[in-house]
Every structure is written in C-alpha cells, then in structure tokens.
Scaffold this motif. Structure first.
Motif, short mmCIF file in Angstrom:
data_model
loop_
_atom_site.label_atom_id
_atom_site.label_comp_id
_atom_site.label_asym_id
_atom_site.label_seq_id
_atom_site.Cartn_x
_atom_site.Cartn_y
_atom_site.Cartn_z
N SER A 71 0.85 -1.21 0.00
CA SER A 71 0.00 0.00 0.00
C SER A 71 0.88 1.25 0.00
O SER A 71 0.57 2.26 -0.63
N GLY A 72 2.05 1.16 0.68
CA GLY A 72 3.00 2.27 0.67
C GLY A 72 3.53 2.49 -0.74
O GLY A 72 3.62 3.63 -1.21
N TRP A 73 3.85 1.40 -1.42
CA TRP A 73 4.36 1.51 -2.81
C TRP A 73 3.32 2.20 -3.70
O TRP A 73 3.64 3.10 -4.48
N VAL A 74 2.05 1.77 -3.54
CA VAL A 74 0.95 2.32 -4.35
C VAL A 74 0.81 3.83 -4.10
O VAL A 74 0.63 4.61 -5.02
N MET A 75 0.92 4.22 -2.83
CA MET A 75 0.75 5.64 -2.49
C MET A 75 1.95 6.45 -3.00
O MET A 75 1.79 7.52 -3.55
N MET A 76 3.16 5.92 -2.78
CA MET A 76 4.35 6.67 -3.19
C MET A 76 4.46 6.79 -4.71
O MET A 76 4.88 7.81 -5.24
N ASN A 77 4.03 5.74 -5.41
CA ASN A 77 4.12 5.77 -6.89
C ASN A 77 2.85 6.29 -7.54
O ASN A 77 2.78 6.43 -8.75
N GLN A 78 1.84 6.54 -6.73
CA GLN A 78 0.56 7.11 -7.17
C GLN A 78 -0.06 6.32 -8.33
O GLN A 78 -0.60 6.89 -9.27
N LYS A 79 0.08 4.99 -8.26
CA LYS A 79 -0.56 4.16 -9.29
C LYS A 79 -0.91 2.78 -8.72
O LYS A 79 -0.33 2.37 -7.70
N PRO A 80 -1.81 2.07 -9.40
CA PRO A 80 -2.23 0.76 -8.88
C PRO A 80 -1.09 -0.26 -8.95
O PRO A 80 -0.15 -0.11 -9.73
N ALA A 81 -1.22 -1.29 -8.12
CA ALA A 81 -0.32 -2.44 -8.21
C ALA A 81 -1.19 -3.67 -8.46
O ALA A 81 -2.19 -3.87 -7.78
N VAL A 82 -0.80 -4.46 -9.49
CA VAL A 82 -1.53 -5.71 -9.76
C VAL A 82 -0.51 -6.84 -9.70
O VAL A 82 0.44 -6.86 -10.49
N ILE A 83 -0.67 -7.73 -8.75
CA ILE A 83 0.33 -8.78 -8.55
C ILE A 83 -0.34 -10.15 -8.59
O ILE A 83 -1.16 -10.47 -7.74
N GLU A 84 0.04 -10.92 -9.60
CA GLU A 84 -0.61 -12.23 -9.78
C GLU A 84 -0.01 -13.26 -8.83
O GLU A 84 -0.72 -14.08 -8.26
N ASP A 85 1.32 -13.16 -8.62
CA ASP A 85 1.98 -14.12 -7.73
C ASP A 85 2.82 -13.35 -6.72
O ASP A 85 3.89 -12.84 -7.05
N ILE A 86 2.32 -13.27 -5.50
CA ILE A 86 3.01 -12.41 -4.52
C ILE A 86 4.41 -12.92 -4.20
O ILE A 86 5.28 -12.16 -3.82
#
Ligand SMILES: [Fe+2]
Length: 356
Positions: A71-86
C-alpha cells in the motif's frame, strides 16, 4: 453496474470516515469477486490497515512503514499495483503474507495526487486482476476520496460555525453586561428571564434552536434601557407619566441596537415585542394575539414573572404565589393562556424554581 452505482450513491451521501470505510469494506469483495479487501489510511510514513473484510484475518489494526508494504508503494508511486503471484514480486514483504491466505492482489491509491490511503483486494488462488476489476477498485477509491474530503470539510464547517456562535454569544453577554452595569436592579434579571424563557419554551415542546433563540433574546431583552437615565431606572417610587413614557421607549431602542447584526435580527424582533400584551394593551405597537411573536410572548411572561419574584427599587419581592396569581388572573387577557399553562405546569407540577 447497478450494485456499483448504488455504492457510489451511498458513498456520496456519507459524511463520516467510519461510514466511508464501512461501505467500501462491504462492497469491494462482492464487486471484485475477491476473497478479501482492506482499507488502508496513510498516517505520516506509515500505512494503517484500518478496516478489512476477508475469508480469514489479514492485518486489521496493523501499521507498516510506507517503504515496506505494497500500500505504501501504491501511495508513493501514485498508481495501482496488480500482482498475480506475490511470491514472485520483490515489492511484497513475504514474511507478513506467509501467515495469510493471499496469493494474488490488486491495490489502488485513494486520491492519485497526494494519496491519503489505498484500497486493496486479495485472492486465495493465483489470479490476475482484470482491467474491469481495477476500474471498479479505482471508482470506489475515487468516490471514497470525495466522501473523505466531504467529511473533513463538514467537520471544519461545524467547528467554524460553533466558534462563530460562541463569539456571537460572547458579544451578546457583553451587550447584556453593559446595561446591567448601569442599573443594579437589572443585574441578573436578564439572565434569569433568559433561563425562565428557555424553560417555558422547552415545556411548550419547542425545538432546541427555537429555545436557544428565546434564551438569547432573554439575555438582552432590556438592552434598550441603556439610553434611560440611571436615576429613573432605580427610582424608589412610582414613575411620573412622563418618566414612564421614557422607559417605554426601551424595546424600540433595544431593537435599533441589535437589528443590523444579521445573526441578532430574530433576537431584535423579540426584544422589540417583549412588552406587547395578548389583548393588545402593551407597547410599543399595541399588537395582540398572533400578531405578537410567540417567542416575544414567552419572554414577556418570563419578564413579568421574574420581576414579581425579585426585589425592585420601589417595592420588595412579591413572591412566587403572587406571581402565579398575576399570571392566572390575566390568563388569556394580558398573557397567552398556553404560556401561562406552561409556567403553571413547570412551577406547580414539576417544582421548577428560578435559578439564583
Ligand atoms: Fe423590558
């Protein structure tokens, strides 16, 4: 689509952050078909996992540094994250995920400029979130952002309104003190009239706003006496007709003092009419019955009542019994019968006593 529209409508009407989180938490899973959802709020350099709805517990109540969670990555990069295999993604803190059912996830920021949080959804099987699922998440996040802003502004407005009201009440008290300083016998009279007026208004079942207006009017109802010589106000004998005519100018004088402050206008009108009487025998205009504001009738009755139970320069206190007799004798003549009844109910049935 129908469900999404419904959720958007619900969010738009919400004025409270807890409700926003609740609505989002309950809609993310069925709208995306995922196995879990989280609502994350940014708290300085931490991600606070404020709410969740999942097949088994995730991280509700947890706080993680911005740099070490998705969630930190999403906020800092201001874009969604879609991860199929964590397990194949270096952005994922595997230790934190190992204890959970999560295999795949999608997360979007709440507000793309300067994000204030994130919404995530999780799957227990490997799954690549579809563009539609991401769109739904983003719609929910954008609507939540607007709702959170609304709730923030709403509380700011409420605080400002309260401050303004307090400032106005302070001004009102200052105005009341001016006349009370001048005339010792008025000292405390206005405050007691205000309290009696409010008790009567409450007894009559009026709304809190209306009761407060009546109280404010009581606090300053004799402010117009500021223009009357002190010797007259504290004269220990009956007034001459000329002197009485002068005293009778105080409702209009009070009205003139208060009328230009918009917040005080309703108060000013009550002040103007507080010596009008039910049968039209009062002053300054000789208004009768429903031509007199009910609020002014309440203050008028409270004024008479308080005056009779207090000492006056020209006579000692007459007492509660005499005050009640006066009201009952002139019930429906000088005083509105409903208001007299309310006073009788208060004093006789409910044991109301005028505060010192
Ligand atoms: Fe008066």
């Amino acid at each position: 689509m129908e469900r999404l529209l419904h959720v958007v409508q619900e969010l738009s009407a919400t004025r409270d952050l807890t409700d926003v989180m609740d609505i989002v938490r309950h809609s993310v899973r069925d709208l995306t078909g995922s196995d879990g959802a989280t609502f994350v709020l940014r708290e300085n350099n931490f991600c606070y996992y404020a709410e969740e709805d999942a097949i088994s517990p995730l991280w509700k109540g947890g706080r993680f540094p911005m740099e070490s969670c998705i969630s930190g990555w999403v906020m800092m990069n201001q874009k969604p994250a879609v991860i199929e295999d964590i397990f194949a993604d270096s952005r994922i803190p595997i230790d934190v995920y190992k204890k959970t059912f999560v295999k795949s996830l999608a997360m979007v920021p709440i507000k793309t400029n300067d994000p204030i949080g994130a919404i995530g959804c999780y799957w227990s099987e490997n799954h690549s979130a579809t563009p539609e699922q991401i769109k739904v998440l983003q719609v929910l996040a954008d609507t939540a952002a607007i709702a959170i802003d609304n709730s923030h502004y709403q509380s700011v407005i409420a605080i400002k309104a309260r401050q303004l009201e307090e400032a106005m009440d302070g001004t009102m008290l200052a105005i009341a003190n001016i006349v009370e300083h001048k005339d010792l016998y008025t000292s405390g009279h206005q405050r007691r009239v205000a309290m009696i007026s409010m008790a009567v208004a409450e007894e009559m079942g009026w709304s809190p706003d209306r009761c407060e207006t009546v109280f404010r009017a009581g606090i300053v109802h004799d402010i117009g006496k500021i223009g009357i010589p002190s010797e007259l106000l504290s004269k220990p004998a009956k007034l001459t007709p000329f002197e009485f005519a002068l005293v009778k100018t105080h409702p209009e004088a009070g009205y003139k003092i208060l009328k230009d402050i918009p917040f005080f206008l309703p108060t000013a009108q009550i002040v103007l009419q507080h010596h009008e009487r039910f049968n039209g025998s009062g002053y300054p205009y000789g208004l009768g019955r429903d031509k007199i504001l009910p609020e002014a009738q309440v203050v008028g009755v409270a004024d008479v009542f308080e005056s009779m139970i207090s000492h006056r320069p020209y006579r000692p206190a007459l007492g509660m019994e005499a005050a009640m007799d006066e009201l009952l004798m002139n019930r429906g003549i000088l005083y509105n019968p409903d208001i007299v009844d309310a006073v009788v109910n208060l004093v006789k049935d409910k044991g109301y006593r005028v505060p010192e």
